[in-house]
Design an enzyme around this catalytic site. Sequence first.
Site, PDB file in Angstrom:
ATOM      1  N   CYS A 139       0.758  -1.045  -0.119  1.00 29.92           N
ATOM      2  CA  CYS A 139       0.033   0.071  -0.015  1.00 29.92           C
ATOM      3  C   CYS A 139       0.924   1.234   0.037  1.00 29.92           C
ATOM      4  CB  CYS A 139      -0.793  -0.110   1.212  1.00 29.92           C
ATOM      5  SG  CYS A 139      -2.120  -1.516   1.092  1.00 29.92           S
ATOM      6  N   CYS A 444       0.281   2.492   6.696  1.00 31.00           N
ATOM      7  CA  CYS A 444       0.889   1.118   6.890  1.00 31.00           C
ATOM      8  C   CYS A 444       0.734   0.290   5.352  1.00 31.00           C
ATOM      9  CB  CYS A 444      -0.051   0.512   7.748  1.00 31.00           C
ATOM     10  SG  CYS A 444      -1.749   0.244   6.985  1.00 31.00           S
TER      11      CYS A 444
END
Length: 460
Positions: A139, A444
């Site tokens: 991500c 994250c």
Amino acid sequence: MTSILTYTFKSLPSTSKWALRFSLRPLSCSSQLWAAPAVQTKSKKTLAKPNIRNIVVVDGVRIPFLLSGTSYKDLMPHDLARAALSGLLHRTNVPKEVVDYIIFGTVVQEVKTSNVAREAALGAGFSDKTPAHTVTMACISANQAMTTGVGLIASGQCDVIVAGGVELMSDVPIRHSRKMRKMMLDLNKAKTLGQRLSLISKFRLNFLSPELPAVAEFSTNETMGHSADRLAAAFAVSRLEQDEGLLSDVVPFKVPGKDTVTKDNGIRPSSLEQMAKLKPAFIKPYGTVTAANSSFLTDGASAMLIMAEEKALAMGYKPKAYLRDFVYVSQDPKDQLLLGPTYATPKVLEKAGLTMNDIDVFEFHEAFSGQILANFKAMDSDWFAQNYMGRKTKVGSLPLEKFNNWGGSLSLGHPFGATGCRLVMAAANRLRKEGGQYSLVAACAAGGQGHAMIVEAYPK
């Protein structure tokens, strides 16, 4: 940390030691944030460093982020990336020939265009002499694309970089089973009819079972949603806190054979009563992570024009922001999978010589509501800092009136490879709009990794 975070929601009654530690101050990210007052302009030091080039964001764009399976479903990833690049060219009018390098991030790669950055660049009309490569870091792939560009400029290798990211979840690669793949490869090598018949005789119907893309950690075989549910339980984040949630840079995209897409389509205002009726999505029946408090599968692409400051000014541009210090962190992918912002935030603040109080704008990636609220509680805990971060004191509480005021991944969507650029452009645009000087961007990522960056407003 395994002994703490592997508790299931059932084994965490309201009187548990962990729950008591992290339920003292309720956290609520309500829609009241939309009414937050503008940040007051402050007189602060600049983060420019001697003998190091200043690197600026000239501008950035993204095509609308759409629910997977909707208007982009018949396209390929390079089509979306090409649209973002074309939108950036139109927005900035940058001559294609001055771009030294193009870098894109992506996560689920289309095998036909594994270097999607190169294919998109050629499709958007960039010179075939302009190098381009693709990076992947879950991500934070677009973040890695940006910081790779920052490194190329800082080292003097380049002056002008285009960085971006793309994800198309509407058409993910689905493979034949390994046994079927092996048979097909062996058949291709077979030289005689006898060899081919011998191989075909070994065929079994179960060879036809497809291999679907895993939505789980390779090292732990656990889905990210399951990890978010456990994290929410470990930090005593209630279902209600998650459901309350967080209730430019978009360029239109004419989808071939369809209408022009002009806005995100995943924003779905819902009442708490409606969300409370949803069943848990991962840990059943006791989990708290649902479809309403999770980011949804999204198609989209983004792109940014990054330059050395002196080059931007020489070309007549007025940059939007400086890209300053950044860090990457990694933790245990089993029990600290989604705590990247907690670990990255103090490191980047210390590297920049700033404190939480110096930050005017926070832009954090929201994988799940429970995940972001768990990070808030971890950052505001002396006990967590001392026992798991090797710090004497907590990172500090994050002021919600400065947090994701223009929407986050939960509401806007999260194309895995493209979110990083959206975060940075939201930070830059909010600083200009609200009169702040510093923004902290954090996210994250799968694998227990994380990223944080300081964005500094460019003087008006």
